[in-house]
Design a protein around this motif. Structure first.
Motif: not given
Length: 275
Positions: A205, A210-211, A215
């Motif tokens: 992530a 990204r979080t 993912v």
């Protein structure tokens, strides 16, 4: 994110990223599902056992969306197996939902000890013929259960909704699905939240900005799986939709593959549950 779709073996299409509503009450459902519709979800996955079909129906009615743009799935519970009983259970679900058909009707668990899931499946075939269910499938069926249904009826489920997440990847079952033309749908796609603090997932992530949830959902979509994350938090609901614009590379996929654990099941065992 615009919806990606997966084509079922009956020619119908299902949104690849849907919204699960397990543990939402009838009272909570309209507002939460309303948030999901606003975020762009169009697949709503409920079940008779969840006790929120009426609330889901109210959310669909209040959305203002054309019925053909909303994909509603529900399920027959373990105590309603058998041909006639399943037909009645579906009618009761449709009444609670306020709909004349569902887009997908599913057998929630095989309950093999009762020995009735083939008759239950025959009822789903009838519901599809009658137009009360556009597509039909199963949940939590093993390869053995699937083979028995297919051999007995000549009809292959469109979907098998199973527990599936990076800690329980179900490779053999997914391979059978691919061979048989069955779409894999993941419940608990985020491992009930337990994966979100995993160091490997967090590292991936961070690498992509990204979080962890994004993912894991990207991993599901890249597999071709239909995933139905559940959240009652509007910000998290939106976040879980934002999984386009990045991809996992071979190193990411290898790190996730290494998380697979044969003992990673979080939910019940389909061979014994409901007996």
């Amino acid at each position: 994110m615009s919806d990606a779709f997966v084509t079922l073996n009956d020619g119908k299409r299902i949104p690849q990223l849907g919204f699960g509503v397990w543990r939402l009450t009838d009272e909570e459902a309209p507002a939460v599902v309303g948030s999901a519709f606003e975020a762009g979800y169009r697949l709503i996955d409920t079940a008779a056992m969840y006790g929120n079909e009426a609330g889901i129906g109210r959310a669909v009615a209040a959305s203002g969306l054309p019925r053909e743009e909303v994909f509603v799935a529900t399920k027959v519970w373990n105590d309603r197996h058998g041909y006639d009983e399943t037909l009645r259970a579906c009618e009761e679900s449709l009444s609670r939902l306020g709909l004349d058909h569902v887009d997908l009707y599913l057998v929630h668990w095989p309950v093999p000890q009762r020995g009735a899931y083939v008759d239950t499946w025959r009822a789903l075939m009838r519901l599809r013929e009658d137009g009360r269910a556009r597509s039909i499938g199963v949940c939590n069926f093993t390869v053995e259960h699937l083979k028995r249904v297919i051999d007995a009826t000549g009809s292959t489920p469109s979907v098998n909704q199973i527990e599936l997440h990076p800690r329980f990847q179900q490779g053999a079952l997914r391979r059978f699905h691919e061979e048989a033309g069955i779409v894999t749908e993941a419940w608990a796609p985020l491992g009930r939240g337990g994966l979100l603090d995993d160091p490997a997932i967090r590292a991936i992530a961070d690498k992509h900005g990204r979080t962890p949830a994004q993912v894991v959902l990207r991993w599901h979509l890249d597999l071709g799986t239909v995933a139905i994350p559940k959240s009652a938090n509007p910000a998290r609901i939106r976040e879980n939709r934002e999984v386009s614009g990045f991809g996992l590379d071979a190193e990411d996929r290898a790190r996730i593959a290494a998380l697979d654990d044969p003992a990673g099941r979080l939910g019940p065992d389909p061979e014994t549950f409901g007996s």
